[in-house]
Design a protein around this motif. Structure first.
Motif, PDB file in Angstrom:
ATOM      1  N   CYS A   2       0.848  -1.186   0.000  1.00 36.02           N
ATOM      2  CA  CYS A   2       0.000   0.000   0.000  1.00 36.02           C
ATOM      3  C   CYS A   2       0.889   1.244   0.000  1.00 36.02           C
ATOM      4  O   CYS A   2       1.593   1.507   0.975  1.00 36.02           O
ATOM      5  CB  CYS A   2      -0.907  -0.004   1.220  1.00 36.02           C
ATOM      6  SG  CYS A   2      -2.004   1.431   1.289  1.00 36.02           S
ATOM      7  N   ILE A   3       0.856   1.988  -1.085  1.00 34.17           N
ATOM      8  CA  ILE A   3       1.663   3.203  -1.222  1.00 34.17           C
ATOM      9  C   ILE A   3       0.733   4.384  -1.438  1.00 34.17           C
ATOM     10  O   ILE A   3      -0.058   4.404  -2.387  1.00 34.17           O
ATOM     11  CB  ILE A   3       2.640   3.105  -2.413  1.00 34.17           C
ATOM     12  CG1 ILE A   3       3.591   1.923  -2.249  1.00 34.17           C
ATOM     13  CG2 ILE A   3       3.417   4.408  -2.583  1.00 34.17           C
ATOM     14  CD1 ILE A   3       4.549   2.059  -1.104  1.00 34.17           C
ATOM     15  N   ASP A   4       0.804   5.356  -0.539  1.00 36.58           N
ATOM     16  CA  ASP A   4       0.019   6.577  -0.703  1.00 36.58           C
ATOM     17  C   ASP A   4       0.829   7.699  -1.331  1.00 36.58           C
ATOM     18  O   ASP A   4       0.273   8.541  -2.049  1.00 36.58           O
ATOM     19  CB  ASP A   4      -0.502   7.059   0.661  1.00 36.58           C
ATOM     20  CG  ASP A   4      -1.497   6.091   1.268  1.00 36.58           C
ATOM     21  OD1 ASP A   4      -2.237   5.441   0.498  1.00 36.58           O
ATOM     22  OD2 ASP A   4      -1.539   5.973   2.509  1.00 36.58           O
ATOM     23  N   VAL A   5       2.126   7.755  -1.040  1.00 40.35           N
ATOM     24  CA  VAL A   5       3.001   8.814  -1.533  1.00 40.35           C
ATOM     25  C   VAL A   5       4.330   8.200  -1.968  1.00 40.35           C
ATOM     26  O   VAL A   5       4.861   7.317  -1.295  1.00 40.35           O
ATOM     27  CB  VAL A   5       3.278   9.880  -0.443  1.00 40.35           C
ATOM     28  CG1 VAL A   5       4.240  10.944  -0.969  1.00 40.35           C
ATOM     29  CG2 VAL A   5       1.986  10.530   0.028  1.00 40.35           C
ATOM     30  N   VAL A   6       4.850   8.699  -3.081  1.00 45.53           N
ATOM     31  CA  VAL A   6       6.204   8.343  -3.506  1.00 45.53           C
ATOM     32  C   VAL A   6       7.080   9.575  -3.308  1.00 45.53           C
ATOM     33  O   VAL A   6       6.802  10.641  -3.869  1.00 45.53           O
ATOM     34  CB  VAL A   6       6.264   7.880  -4.970  1.00 45.53           C
ATOM     35  CG1 VAL A   6       7.708   7.504  -5.342  1.00 45.53           C
ATOM     36  CG2 VAL A   6       5.334   6.705  -5.206  1.00 45.53           C
ATOM     37  N   VAL A   7       8.121   9.435  -2.500  1.00 52.32           N
ATOM     38  CA  VAL A   7       9.070  10.519  -2.233  1.00 52.32           C
ATOM     39  C   VAL A   7      10.366  10.214  -2.981  1.00 52.32           C
ATOM     40  O   VAL A   7      11.003   9.188  -2.722  1.00 52.32           O
ATOM     41  CB  VAL A   7       9.342  10.672  -0.729  1.00 52.32           C
ATOM     42  CG1 VAL A   7      10.385  11.765  -0.481  1.00 52.32           C
ATOM     43  CG2 VAL A   7       8.049  10.994   0.013  1.00 52.32           C
ATOM     44  N   PHE A   8      10.730  11.092  -3.898  1.00 54.55           N
ATOM     45  CA  PHE A   8      11.929  10.902  -4.707  1.00 54.55           C
ATOM     46  C   PHE A   8      13.086  11.740  -4.182  1.00 54.55           C
ATOM     47  O   PHE A   8      12.904  12.901  -3.797  1.00 54.55           O
ATOM     48  CB  PHE A   8      11.670  11.333  -6.158  1.00 54.55           C
ATOM     49  CG  PHE A   8      10.759  10.442  -6.934  1.00 54.55           C
ATOM     50  CD1 PHE A   8      11.260   9.354  -7.642  1.00 54.55           C
ATOM     51  CD2 PHE A   8       9.396  10.708  -6.984  1.00 54.55           C
ATOM     52  CE1 PHE A   8      10.410   8.536  -8.380  1.00 54.55           C
ATOM     53  CE2 PHE A   8       8.542   9.897  -7.728  1.00 54.55           C
ATOM     54  CZ  PHE A   8       9.052   8.811  -8.414  1.00 54.55           C
ATOM     55  N   ARG A 123       0.338  10.532  -5.131  1.00 56.61           N
ATOM     56  CA  ARG A 123       0.959  11.759  -4.645  1.00 56.61           C
ATOM     57  C   ARG A 123       2.476  11.629  -4.757  1.00 56.61           C
ATOM     58  O   ARG A 123       3.051  10.600  -4.412  1.00 56.61           O
ATOM     59  CB  ARG A 123       0.551  12.030  -3.201  1.00 56.61           C
ATOM     60  CG  ARG A 123      -0.945  12.246  -3.011  1.00 56.61           C
ATOM     61  CD  ARG A 123      -1.291  12.302  -1.537  1.00 56.61           C
ATOM     62  NE  ARG A 123      -0.686  13.464  -0.884  1.00 56.61           N
ATOM     63  CZ  ARG A 123      -0.638  13.619   0.444  1.00 56.61           C
ATOM     64  NH1 ARG A 123      -1.105  12.662   1.238  1.00 56.61           N
ATOM     65  NH2 ARG A 123      -0.099  14.699   0.957  1.00 56.61           N
ATOM     66  N   LEU A 124       3.118  12.703  -5.219  1.00 56.82           N
ATOM     67  CA  LEU A 124       4.557  12.676  -5.448  1.00 56.82           C
ATOM     68  C   LEU A 124       5.214  13.849  -4.738  1.00 56.82           C
ATOM     69  O   LEU A 124       4.684  14.956  -4.720  1.00 56.82           O
ATOM     70  CB  LEU A 124       4.866  12.761  -6.952  1.00 56.82           C
ATOM     71  CG  LEU A 124       4.117  11.773  -7.857  1.00 56.82           C
ATOM     72  CD1 LEU A 124       4.444  12.051  -9.321  1.00 56.82           C
ATOM     73  CD2 LEU A 124       4.471  10.328  -7.497  1.00 56.82           C
ATOM     74  N   ALA A 125       6.385  13.595  -4.161  1.00 56.31           N
ATOM     75  CA  ALA A 125       7.134  14.650  -3.483  1.00 56.31           C
ATOM     76  C   ALA A 125       8.620  14.407  -3.707  1.00 56.31           C
ATOM     77  O   ALA A 125       9.034  13.355  -4.197  1.00 56.31           O
ATOM     78  CB  ALA A 125       6.815  14.660  -1.981  1.00 56.31           C
ATOM     79  N   VAL A 126       9.416  15.417  -3.356  1.00 54.29           N
ATOM     80  CA  VAL A 126      10.869  15.324  -3.465  1.00 54.29           C
ATOM     81  C   VAL A 126      11.490  15.633  -2.112  1.00 54.29           C
ATOM     82  O   VAL A 126      11.062  16.569  -1.427  1.00 54.29           O
ATOM     83  CB  VAL A 126      11.408  16.305  -4.534  1.00 54.29           C
ATOM     84  CG1 VAL A 126      12.916  16.525  -4.375  1.00 54.29           C
ATOM     85  CG2 VAL A 126      11.093  15.794  -5.934  1.00 54.29           C
ATOM     86  N   LEU A 127      12.474  14.835  -1.723  1.00 48.35           N
ATOM     87  CA  LEU A 127      13.268  15.101  -0.527  1.00 48.35           C
ATOM     88  C   LEU A 127      14.723  15.123  -0.951  1.00 48.35           C
ATOM     89  O   LEU A 127      15.255  14.130  -1.453  1.00 48.35           O
ATOM     90  CB  LEU A 127      13.051  14.014   0.526  1.00 48.35           C
ATOM     91  CG  LEU A 127      13.993  14.050   1.735  1.00 48.35           C
ATOM     92  CD1 LEU A 127      13.884  15.380   2.486  1.00 48.35           C
ATOM     93  CD2 LEU A 127      13.710  12.873   2.669  1.00 48.35           C
ATOM     94  N   THR A 128      15.381  16.269  -0.758  1.00 48.30           N
ATOM     95  CA  THR A 128      16.733  16.446  -1.260  1.00 48.30           C
ATOM     96  C   THR A 128      17.611  17.170  -0.253  1.00 48.30           C
ATOM     97  O   THR A 128      17.141  18.080   0.442  1.00 48.30           O
ATOM     98  CB  THR A 128      16.711  17.225  -2.597  1.00 48.30           C
ATOM     99  OG1 THR A 128      18.029  17.619  -2.963  1.00 48.30           O
ATOM    100  CG2 THR A 128      15.851  18.468  -2.502  1.00 48.30           C
ATOM    101  N   ASN A 129      18.851  16.743  -0.173  1.00 52.64           N
ATOM    102  CA  ASN A 129      19.828  17.466   0.632  1.00 52.64           C
ATOM    103  C   ASN A 129      20.338  18.638  -0.191  1.00 52.64           C
ATOM    104  O   ASN A 129      21.098  18.460  -1.138  1.00 52.64           O
ATOM    105  CB  ASN A 129      21.005  16.553   1.013  1.00 52.64           C
ATOM    106  CG  ASN A 129      20.683  15.660   2.183  1.00 52.64           C
ATOM    107  OD1 ASN A 129      19.733  15.901   2.923  1.00 52.64           O
ATOM    108  ND2 ASN A 129      21.475  14.624   2.373  1.00 52.64           N
TER     109      ASN A 129
END
Length: 239
Positions: A2-8, A123-129
């Protein structure tokens, strides 16, 4: 699954950071006096200094500007340049930065992947340093910004990958459970091991087929089929 959001992750995952740096060095170094045939040996040195000093910023030891200055302090003597004061180092790095920005490109599998996932209402989001301004602009210039709901940066969150709280803060901000969040990225420590330890589902984007982590894929083109249950990936299954 079950995936609600993919964080790239961004650099190395959606955007070809390495390619942009190489193009920038081939443009910038000759303009500051380096013979074109002397550029290739300096590329690996540049990446080594980037990794070392960026890690110091990531851990909170130095400022973002200082990690840039330290990189130049390492490289300039190698090309016969003296090391100037901080203000001049900032100006020199700005010249490199303009060349780097001109080299920004999305990987050719990024938009097809995001387009398919968005069409299925994921839903898609980005997490970046990185810094908020630079990373948001990178998404805009590469045409990726319209696909993501939120862009989370180390600067904006006040903490960087691989600190455990960074992944949990992203999940909280998005209003999703870690177990219903898939983190996708190219770095085994930052994008696979650390988020897995705090309960996120993970997927290693192994573009160079180094088999470091599982589960893994070698191209983002496989991600929509994977989430649709129509393909298999190397290593253990997502659960």
């Amino acid at each position: 699954m079950c995936i609600d959001v993919v964080v790239f992750d961004l650099d190395g995952t959606l955007v070809d950071h390495e390619g942009a740096v190489v193009r920038a060095l081939h443009d910038w170094l000759p303009r500051i006096g380096v013979a074109p045939d002397a550029v290739p040996p300096l590329v690996s040195t540049w990446f080594a200094t980037e990794e070392r000093h960026f890690a110091s910023w990531r851990s909170g030891e130095i400022s973002f500007a200082e990690q840039r200055r330290r990189r130049l302090r390492d490289v300039l003597p190698l090309i016969g340049r003296s090391v100037p004061d901080d203000a001049e180092l900032d100006r020199i790095f700005e010249d490199f930065l303009h060349a780097y920005e001109r080299g920004w490109r999305a990987f050719d599998d990024a938009i097809p992947c995001l387009d398919t996932l968005a069409a299925h209402d994921l839903r898609l989001a980005v997490l970046t340093n990185g810094t908020q301004t630079q990373q948001t602009e990178k998404l805009r210039r590469t045409g990726l910004d319209g696909y993501v709901e939120r862009v989370f940066t180390a600067e904006g969150l006040g903490v960087a990958k691989p600190r455990p709280e960074v992944y949990l803060r992203v999940c909280a901000a998005l209003g999703v459970e870690p177990s219903h969040t898939l983190h996708v990225g190219d770095h085994p420590d930052l994008d696979v091991r650390a988020p897995r330890e705090v309960g996120l589902q993970v997927l290693h984007l192994d573009r160079h087929d180094t088999h470091l982590e599982s589960p893994r894929i070698s191209t983002l083109r496989d991600l929509p089929r994977l989430l649709d249950g129509q393909s298999k990936i190397a290593g253990t299954a997502l659960n």
